[in-house]
Design an enzyme around this catalytic site. Structure first.
Site, PDB file in Angstrom:
ATOM      1  N   CYS A  93      40.697  36.749  33.510  1.00  0.00           N
ATOM      2  CA  CYS A  93      41.714  35.766  34.479  1.00  0.00           C
ATOM      3  C   CYS A  93      43.020  36.070  34.424  1.00  0.00           C
ATOM      4  O   CYS A  93      43.422  37.071  34.642  1.00  0.00           O
ATOM      5  CB  CYS A  93      41.053  34.448  34.068  1.00  0.00           C
ATOM      6  N   HIS A 132      35.522  33.934  35.571  1.00  0.00           N
ATOM      7  CA  HIS A 132      34.987  33.317  34.073  1.00  0.00           C
ATOM      8  C   HIS A 132      33.544  33.480  34.102  1.00  0.00           C
ATOM      9  O   HIS A 132      32.921  32.391  33.984  1.00  0.00           O
ATOM     10  CB  HIS A 132      35.605  31.744  34.097  1.00  0.00           C
ATOM     11  N   GLU A 152      32.035  33.850  31.396  1.00  0.00           N
ATOM     12  CA  GLU A 152      31.574  33.393  30.292  1.00  0.00           C
ATOM     13  C   GLU A 152      31.553  31.548  30.490  1.00  0.00           C
ATOM     14  O   GLU A 152      31.013  31.043  29.446  1.00  0.00           O
ATOM     15  CB  GLU A 152      32.552  33.622  28.984  1.00  0.00           C
TER      16      GLU A 152
END
Length: 308
Positions: free
Chosen positions: A142, A235, A237
């Site tokens: 990001c 993102h 994750e």
């Protein structure tokens, strides 16, 4: 194989409850295996949540991975206890003589500021230089991806008319690249950001390749040819409830934040969350560890000193 994490890291209990195999440093030191050394530069304010998210995806691999956490010495952390930071985090000064197989540098809530106005920008630049000679493959997430593209290739970010917030469809455009091996042609991934890079700026840079693109969210996974630098504009994750927590936090603070797109069933925040990016997140990080870290890194990490 397990993820090796610092003794007593809060993420350990969460991962154990999820039946994810972790091992503390003391136990790992008794085994005659050289684990992959991964340094995580955690710029997110929610340190413990981010540690847990990244530990979860790094643990989903047959490789033994040792995790080192790094923070900025030039920035005071206010959302995480100083005891936690002192116990589990190091600074660049403390690791500057160490070598790592891989590095992950996270996003940060400073994306609307010019890069040079970020109070730890000088230290981030030092980390970028450090990675050239002390890290085999680096993954930037990001804002971390935007900052690295700006520093290394002069590619600037641009503010969006409205926040890119939700879960968006992506298309693999270079299916033969090892990083996306096993991916479906189309898949979903979450985003939460106010800025973006322009596709044409990436395409005009001979050193970069777009691996995954999105008509809604723009270029998503970008890489150099040799995989030594990987940039993720989102993102993967994130946990199932991360976007919901951001949304309700903003609403409770009186902000007119839009409902994250394609996230709640029927776009109704009172309905269930559609968690549909976990498998590709696990595959992304496993592919990175296998093809761009384990397969290429020298057994003796001191050999990295020759640079990229």
């Amino acid at each position: 194989m397990p993820l090796i994490i610092p003794n007593q890291l809060p993420a350990a209990e969460t991962l154990q409850n999820e039946n994810i195999f972790t091992m503390d440093v003391d136990r790992a030191s008794s085994q005659e295996i050289r684990p992959l050394k991964i340094v995580i530069v955690n710029l997110m304010p929610t340190k413990i949540a981010t540690e847990t998210q990244l530990a979860r995806v790094l643990a989903n691999s047959p490789l033994q991975v040792e995790m080192t956490l790094v923070t900025m010495s030039s920035h005071e952390t206010t959302h995480t206890s100083q005891e936690h930071m002192n116990t589990f985090y190091k600074t660049l000064e403390e690791i500057k003589h160490e070598y790592f197989d891989g590095m992950i540098l996270t996003g940060a809530p400073v994306e609307r500021m010019p890069f040079e106005d970020v109070d730890y920008w000088k230290e981030i630049c030092e980390i970028f230089e450090y990675a050239k000679t002390h890290v085999y493959s680096s993954m930037y997430l990001c804002w971390g991806a935007q900052a690295s593209l700006y520093y290394h290739f002069g590619i600037d970010k641009y503010e969006l008319d409205e926040k890119m917030f939700g879960v968006f469809e992506h298309q693999v455009v270079r299916p033969k690249n090892p990083l996306v091996r096993g991916f479906d042609e189309f898949y979903y991934a979450p985003h939460s950001r106010h800025t973006a890079v322009h596709r044409e700026d990436i395409e005009n840079c001979d050193a970069l390749r777009i691996l995954v693109d999105s008509k809604d969210a723009g270029p998503n996974i970008i890489s150099t040819d040799n995989g030594r630098q990987i940039f993720i504009m989102g993102h993967h994750e994130y946990d199932k409830g991360t976007l919901a927590a951001e949304y309700f936090r903003d609403r409770n603070a009186g902000m007119n934040t839009a409902i994250p797109k394609n996230y709640f069933r029927n776009d109704d925040p009172d309905d269930e969350i559609l968690f549909r990016w976990r498998s590709h997140a696990n595959l992304l990080f496993s592919n990175w560890l296998n093809y761009y870290v384990y397969q290429g890194t020298p057994f003796d990490l001191n050999e990295l000193s020759g640079g990229k």
